[in-house]
Design a protein around this motif. Structure first.
Motif, PDB file in Angstrom:
ATOM      1  N   ASN A  48      -4.874   9.335  -9.838  1.00 53.77           N
ATOM      2  CA  ASN A  48      -5.491   9.761  -8.688  1.00 53.77           C
ATOM      3  C   ASN A  48      -5.617   8.671  -7.500  1.00 53.77           C
ATOM      4  O   ASN A  48      -6.332   8.836  -6.405  1.00 53.77           O
ATOM      5  CB  ASN A  48      -6.985   9.981  -9.054  1.00 53.77           C
ATOM      6  CG  ASN A  48      -7.716   8.879  -9.817  1.00 53.77           C
ATOM      7  OD1 ASN A  48      -7.122   7.688  -9.839  1.00 53.77           O
ATOM      8  ND2 ASN A  48      -8.845   8.849 -10.331  1.00 53.77           N
ATOM      9  N   CYS A  49      -5.285   7.587  -7.682  1.00 54.40           N
ATOM     10  CA  CYS A  49      -4.997   6.562  -6.618  1.00 54.40           C
ATOM     11  C   CYS A  49      -4.169   5.403  -6.907  1.00 54.40           C
ATOM     12  O   CYS A  49      -3.632   5.157  -8.170  1.00 54.40           O
ATOM     13  CB  CYS A  49      -6.439   5.980  -6.222  1.00 54.40           C
ATOM     14  SG  CYS A  49      -7.079   4.781  -7.682  1.00 54.40           S
ATOM     15  N   GLY A  50      -3.509   4.727  -6.002  1.00 53.71           N
ATOM     16  CA  GLY A  50      -2.680   3.632  -6.256  1.00 53.71           C
ATOM     17  C   GLY A  50      -3.610   2.322  -5.849  1.00 53.71           C
ATOM     18  O   GLY A  50      -4.494   2.385  -5.361  1.00 53.71           O
ATOM     19  N   LEU A  84       0.894  -1.251   0.089  1.00 57.07           N
ATOM     20  CA  LEU A  84      -0.094   0.071  -0.097  1.00 57.07           C
ATOM     21  C   LEU A  84       0.626   1.355  -0.140  1.00 57.07           C
ATOM     22  O   LEU A  84       0.559   2.232  -0.670  1.00 57.07           O
ATOM     23  CB  LEU A  84      -0.922  -0.226   1.237  1.00 57.07           C
ATOM     24  CG  LEU A  84      -1.984  -0.955   0.962  1.00 57.07           C
ATOM     25  CD1 LEU A  84      -2.659  -1.012   2.399  1.00 57.07           C
ATOM     26  CD2 LEU A  84      -3.229  -0.441   0.155  1.00 57.07           C
ATOM     27  N   ALA A  85       1.971   1.164   0.817  1.00 56.12           N
ATOM     28  CA  ALA A  85       2.916   2.292   0.867  1.00 56.12           C
ATOM     29  C   ALA A  85       3.628   2.516  -0.456  1.00 56.12           C
ATOM     30  O   ALA A  85       3.816   3.721  -1.008  1.00 56.12           O
ATOM     31  CB  ALA A  85       4.056   2.200   1.968  1.00 56.12           C
ATOM     32  N   HIS A  86       4.082   1.535  -1.402  1.00 58.91           N
ATOM     33  CA  HIS A  86       4.621   1.858  -2.681  1.00 58.91           C
ATOM     34  C   HIS A  86       3.452   1.971  -3.559  1.00 58.91           C
ATOM     35  O   HIS A  86       3.822   3.158  -4.455  1.00 58.91           O
ATOM     36  CB  HIS A  86       5.043   0.086  -2.823  1.00 58.91           C
ATOM     37  CG  HIS A  86       5.740   0.324  -4.284  1.00 58.91           C
ATOM     38  ND1 HIS A  86       6.848   0.955  -4.763  1.00 58.91           N
ATOM     39  CD2 HIS A  86       5.017  -0.165  -5.508  1.00 58.91           C
ATOM     40  CE1 HIS A  86       7.055   0.907  -5.962  1.00 58.91           C
ATOM     41  NE2 HIS A  86       5.988   0.108  -6.400  1.00 58.91           N
ATOM     42  N   ALA A  87       2.300   1.730  -3.329  1.00 60.06           N
ATOM     43  CA  ALA A  87       1.294   1.907  -4.292  1.00 60.06           C
ATOM     44  C   ALA A  87       0.811   3.511  -4.099  1.00 60.06           C
ATOM     45  O   ALA A  87       0.745   4.103  -5.248  1.00 60.06           O
ATOM     46  CB  ALA A  87      -0.138   1.111  -4.293  1.00 60.06           C
ATOM     47  N   ALA A  88       0.997   3.919  -3.002  1.00 56.32           N
ATOM     48  CA  ALA A  88       0.534   5.429  -2.925  1.00 56.32           C
ATOM     49  C   ALA A  88       1.843   6.395  -3.349  1.00 56.32           C
ATOM     50  O   ALA A  88       1.387   7.171  -4.040  1.00 56.32           O
ATOM     51  CB  ALA A  88       0.507   5.635  -1.291  1.00 56.32           C
ATOM     52  N   ALA A  89       3.001   5.890  -3.137  1.00 53.94           N
ATOM     53  CA  ALA A  89       4.121   6.378  -3.819  1.00 53.94           C
ATOM     54  C   ALA A  89       4.198   6.677  -5.363  1.00 53.94           C
ATOM     55  O   ALA A  89       4.479   7.657  -5.883  1.00 53.94           O
ATOM     56  CB  ALA A  89       5.322   6.203  -3.098  1.00 53.94           C
ATOM     57  N   GLU A 138       4.029   9.570  -7.956  1.00 55.01           N
ATOM     58  CA  GLU A 138       4.785   9.781  -9.067  1.00 55.01           C
ATOM     59  C   GLU A 138       4.472   9.982 -10.473  1.00 55.01           C
ATOM     60  O   GLU A 138       4.712  10.857 -11.205  1.00 55.01           O
ATOM     61  CB  GLU A 138       6.031   8.769  -8.720  1.00 55.01           C
ATOM     62  CG  GLU A 138       7.218   8.586  -9.917  1.00 55.01           C
ATOM     63  CD  GLU A 138       8.273   9.567  -9.465  1.00 55.01           C
ATOM     64  OE1 GLU A 138       9.205   9.856 -10.315  1.00 55.01           O
ATOM     65  OE2 GLU A 138       8.303  10.105  -8.267  1.00 55.01           O
ATOM     66  N   ASN A 139       3.341   9.072 -10.571  1.00 57.61           N
ATOM     67  CA  ASN A 139       2.848   9.210 -11.908  1.00 57.61           C
ATOM     68  C   ASN A 139       1.806  10.164 -12.007  1.00 57.61           C
ATOM     69  O   ASN A 139       1.113  10.335 -13.226  1.00 57.61           O
ATOM     70  CB  ASN A 139       2.242   7.746 -12.295  1.00 57.61           C
ATOM     71  CG  ASN A 139       3.263   6.733 -12.286  1.00 57.61           C
ATOM     72  OD1 ASN A 139       4.458   6.928 -12.734  1.00 57.61           O
ATOM     73  ND2 ASN A 139       3.107   5.394 -12.274  1.00 57.61           N
ATOM     74  N   GLY A 194       7.472  -3.923 -11.826  1.00 60.44           N
ATOM     75  CA  GLY A 194       8.355  -3.510 -12.816  1.00 60.44           C
ATOM     76  C   GLY A 194       8.997  -2.016 -12.757  1.00 60.44           C
ATOM     77  O   GLY A 194       9.177  -1.383 -13.683  1.00 60.44           O
ATOM     78  N   GLY A 195       9.095  -1.767 -11.473  1.00 56.80           N
ATOM     79  CA  GLY A 195       9.458  -0.517 -11.008  1.00 56.80           C
ATOM     80  C   GLY A 195      10.669  -0.447 -10.108  1.00 56.80           C
ATOM     81  O   GLY A 195      11.353  -1.347  -9.986  1.00 56.80           O
ATOM     82  N   ARG A 196      10.735   0.648  -9.419  1.00 56.48           N
ATOM     83  CA  ARG A 196      11.622   0.888  -8.309  1.00 56.48           C
ATOM     84  C   ARG A 196      10.942   1.401  -7.111  1.00 56.48           C
ATOM     85  O   ARG A 196      10.043   2.001  -7.173  1.00 56.48           O
ATOM     86  CB  ARG A 196      12.729   1.932  -8.782  1.00 56.48           C
ATOM     87  CG  ARG A 196      12.126   3.243  -9.037  1.00 56.48           C
ATOM     88  CD  ARG A 196      13.160   4.175  -9.639  1.00 56.48           C
ATOM     89  NE  ARG A 196      12.660   5.425 -10.076  1.00 56.48           N
ATOM     90  CZ  ARG A 196      12.407   6.365  -9.111  1.00 56.48           C
ATOM     91  NH1 ARG A 196      12.452   6.447  -7.634  1.00 56.48           N
ATOM     92  NH2 ARG A 196      12.019   7.631  -9.251  1.00 56.48           N
ATOM     93  N   PRO A 197      11.718   1.210  -5.589  1.00 56.74           N
ATOM     94  CA  PRO A 197      10.995   1.826  -4.690  1.00 56.74           C
ATOM     95  C   PRO A 197      11.492   3.476  -4.673  1.00 56.74           C
ATOM     96  O   PRO A 197      12.084   3.832  -5.277  1.00 56.74           O
ATOM     97  CB  PRO A 197      11.783   1.000  -3.633  1.00 56.74           C
ATOM     98  CG  PRO A 197      12.971   0.612  -4.306  1.00 56.74           C
ATOM     99  CD  PRO A 197      12.611   0.358  -5.745  1.00 56.74           C
ATOM    100  N   PHE A 198      10.627   4.085  -3.875  1.00 57.09           N
ATOM    101  CA  PHE A 198      10.451   5.438  -3.848  1.00 57.09           C
ATOM    102  C   PHE A 198      11.080   5.877  -2.590  1.00 57.09           C
ATOM    103  O   PHE A 198      10.807   5.308  -1.481  1.00 57.09           O
ATOM    104  CB  PHE A 198       9.207   6.153  -4.209  1.00 57.09           C
ATOM    105  CG  PHE A 198       8.848   6.021  -5.538  1.00 57.09           C
ATOM    106  CD1 PHE A 198       9.277   6.438  -6.913  1.00 57.09           C
ATOM    107  CD2 PHE A 198       7.824   4.877  -5.746  1.00 57.09           C
ATOM    108  CE1 PHE A 198       8.923   6.200  -8.062  1.00 57.09           C
ATOM    109  CE2 PHE A 198       7.500   4.497  -7.077  1.00 57.09           C
ATOM    110  CZ  PHE A 198       7.911   5.192  -8.204  1.00 57.09           C
TER     111      PHE A 198
END
Length: 413
Positions: free
Chosen positions: A161-163, A148-153, A157-158, A199-203
């Motif tokens: 309107n929601c993760g 959830l934390a990663h989805a919010a970040a 980043e993108n 398919g990405g990176r941590p923020f």
């Protein structure tokens, strides 16, 4: 008094109350104002320490330590008239005056839609609130909060309107993890695996309070009473500076030290204090808790979780605005069932079947949604899976020598 129940209101008005008292000593005369005079004595002593730039005495009851820096800034902001208004025992206003007040934004929700397509978040957690995620150890609840934390970040980043993570939607923004059991190194690697699976990176906007001290503690002089611990002020000061959308406290029982988590008094005080911080910081707090053995047994029998899903005092469940549970599927241990048990501002009873997800290197990276379930679908699935689990258990028992049973096998990992 109302001003002492809300630390932020107290912080804005304390100087004004002192001025009002100095201007009119009779304002708090009479036995009915004994408590008011005592509180103002404490306020005066406390402010005197601030004015002389020396370390003040411990704040009197009703203060939140994180608000202390407020006093210097608001010393000239209030008037004696405002102070008098705060001491009115009851103030009545027409409810319609609040129609234009904004509704707190949802932080975690399911995102259903009407036939017209209007977005109506079923908020399990909103800004200024505390919600609970309850599960037994080893089910992946901490990894779900990381997702959830990663989805919010990622959403921030993108510019979305929601993760989305684990069949849930989350408000875009940063996140802060107050992790009491897992090390920062382990949490960082789990976050990296989740990001890799996406398919990405941590923020960097996902931050952690590494090796935190307890946030709340038992009052040594009063049994059944708890108060903010020394780490409370600095922890939430730093959290507010980070301006997150989501704060995760994992597990919440460890954050409350020296007091029984089965006693309602300490739990209510702790939850009220977290709600006050969530309101002041304009974020939502997701508290991770352990489920009860009874709740897990009932789940295996096809019964739905209720207020008893959270271990400890019923005040955990009662004080939270929303409650999610995560349980193992009784037939397939690689599946989890996420259920919304309580949502004060939306629908409850809905859920989802989640499947374990792994990176290409075989690292556990959270969950992917296998099936969304309506409340009726949840009830039907529980009953069906309980029948299947009972049948499997009977087959295993019959296949073992002397009718042995392996019902007690440990499926956790």
């Amino acid at each position: 008094m109302r001003a002492r129940e809300d630390p932020r209101e107290l912080a804005r008005s304390v100087v004004a109350k002192l001025r009002a008292w100095q201007a009119d000593p009779q304002l708090f005369a009479g036995p009915e104002h004994t408590d008011g005079r005592r509180s103002l004595d404490a306020d005066a002593d406390f402010l005197d320490g601030l004015r002389n730039l020396r370390r003040p005495k411990p704040p009197p009851p009703g203060y939140a330590a994180a608000d202390l820096a407020y006093y210097a800034a608001i010393a000239e902001a209030e008037s004696p008239e405002a102070a008098r208004a705060l001491f009115e025992p009851v103030r009545l206003r027409a409810l319609t005056e609040h129609l234009a007040d904004p509704i707190p934004e949802p932080v975690i929700w399911r995102e259903p839609a009407t036939p017209q397509g209007e977005r109506i978040p079923d908020a399990v957690l909103s800004v200024g609130e505390v919600a609970i995620l309850a599960a037994e150890g080893g089910t992946g609840k901490s990894t779900l909060t990381l997702a959830l934390a990663h989805a919010a970040a990622l959403a921030r980043e993108n510019g979305e309107n929601c993760g989305a993570a684990g069949a849930l939607r989350v408000k875009p923004g940063g996140a802060v993890l107050v992790a009491f059991e897992d090390s920062a190194a382990r949490m960082a690697r789990r976050l990296a695996w989740i990001a890799e699976a996406e398919g990405g990176r941590p923020f960097d906007t996902v931050r952690i309070v590494a090796d935190p001290d307890p946030l709340f503690e038992a009052d040594p002089e009063q049994r059944g009473v708890a108060r903010p611990a020394p780490a409370w002020a600095s922890t939430f000061e730093q959290i507010r500076k980070a301006a997150p959308a989501l704060v995760v406290v994992d597990p919440v029982s460890v954050a409350l030290a020296g007091a029984s988590t089965s006693e309602a008094g300490p739990v209510r005080a702790f939850m009220r204090a977290m709600i006050a911080e969530a309101e002041a910081g304009e974020f939502g707090i997701l508290a991770v808790a352990h489920s009860t053995k009874q709740a897990r047994a009932e789940a295996r029998q096809g019964e739905g979780p209720g207020p008893g899903a959270v271990a400890g005092s019923a005040a955990w469940y009662d004080s939270a605005r929303g409650c999610l549970t995560l349980t193992r599927d009784p037939v397939d241990s690689a599946l989890r069932v996420l259920e919304c048990v309580k949502a004060n501002h939306g629908a409850s009873g809905w859920g989802a079947v989640l499947a374990e997800r792994f990176t290409e290197g075989g690292r556990f990276a959270g969950f992917e949604t296998r099936e969304q379930l309506t409340p009726e679908g949840m009830r039907e699935r529980r009953k069906g899976r309980a029948i299947e689990a009972a049948a499997q258990s009977a087959q295993r028992t019959a296949a073992q020598p002397n009718g042995g049973s392996d019902d007690g096998q440990d499926l956790t990992w």
